[in-house]
Scaffold this motif. Structure first.
Motif: not given
Length: 296
Positions: A126-144
């Motif tokens: 599964x190859x990531x095509x575009x950035x996506x992100x989930x945020x919770x205040x200053x916390x985050x997880x991101x795929x690029x």
């Protein structure tokens, strides 16, 4: 590169971290195209590994079918992902995966005992095509998008034994076993009473977790890595990303990520179709299968 399963069934007995009850776990090979499945032998229920089956992310990742759960799956799945296993049946006679020593090195050893074999179907990624992100205040997880599989994690805890830690992990099976697999889960003594009041950490001890009081680490043997805390967060993230059902090609970046944010990230990736599914070229050395083959 082909899909993989284990060469033979293997079994172990342990206790669950949160419920504290004994559990027998058996790993069994499955045919190509099957995916990863959990089977609760005590109730006769099969649970497929996929984001839609996640029902709880409080201190662990929990999947379920109907009212039957399998809890604390992330450490085992982290090792399964690291060894490139696509098709596997995980049989449990209770609702929680054994915690072992709080890391994934015991599962790595179990998989090496089982051995790994290639199957007929070509392995997909599964190859990531575009950035996506989930945020919770200053916390985050991101795929690029990235041509490599990378896990780049930062944490901060106002504790003298942790503070700010950062680690960038470039994925391969060999690197995983050396840099990530021995990192243990951790918790704070001040939180234990509350956690046990809500039915969590009932099986936790200094044998299967790093425990901290207000100022120090209580484990007499100390840490296994200088950045063991953030490395364990990467271990967890790899396990949580395995719910996507195939290897991930992209950069995972996080500050203070959690099981909850990881779960939301997998769902958002799939919902927004921010990926493409491609075959892995034979020369692409994502996995070092010889680690398991040599020990089979």
């Amino acid at each position: 590169m082909r899909e993989q399963t284990i060469k033979k069934s293997v079994e172990l007995v342990g206790i669950g971290l949160h419920k504290g009850v004994p559990v027998t776990m058996k790993l069994e090979p499955l045919p190509t195209g099957s995916g990863i499945h959990f089977f609760r032998s005590d109730v006769g229920v099969n649970i497929e590994l996929k984001p839609d089956n996640v029902v709880d992310t409080t201190m662990a990742t929990v999947i379920a079918k109907d009212s039957h759960k399998v809890s604390t799956i992330e450490h085992l799945l982290s090792a399964v992902y690291a060894y490139g296993i696509d098709n596997l049946r995980i049989v449990l006679d209770n609702e929680e995966v054994p915690i072992m020593d709080g890391s994934s090195i015991g599962y790595c050893m179990l998989l090496e005992e089982a051995g790994i074999i290639e199957q007929d179907s070509t392995k997909k990624i599964l190859k990531v095509k575009s950035p996506i992100e989930i945020k919770d205040g200053d916390k985050f997880v991101r795929l690029e998008p990235s041509d490599e599989c990378v896990f780049d994690f930062s944490i901060h805890f106002p504790h003298p034994a942790i503070g700010t830690q950062k680690y960038k992990f470039e994925f391969s099976t060999k690197n995983y076993k050396e840099e990530i697999a021995r990192a243990r889960t951790f918790g704070f003594l001040s939180e234990v009473q509350y956690m046990r009041s809500i039915g969590l950490a009932l099986g936790g001890s200094l044998d299967n977790a790093i425990v901290l009081d207000d100022t120090t680490i209580l484990n007499k043997e100390g840490l296994r890595y200088k950045e063991e805390f953030v490395r364990h967060k990467i271990l967890d993230a790899i396990g949580d990303m395995s719910l996507l059902g195939m290897p991930l090609l992209g950069a995972y970046i996080s500050y203070a990520g959690s099981h909850k944010l990881n779960h939301l990230l997998t769902k958002k990736l799939l919902e927004e179709e921010a990926y493409e599914i491609v075959e892995i070229p034979q020369e692409y050395k994502l996995y070092d299968y010889e680690l398991a083959k040599e020990n089979a």
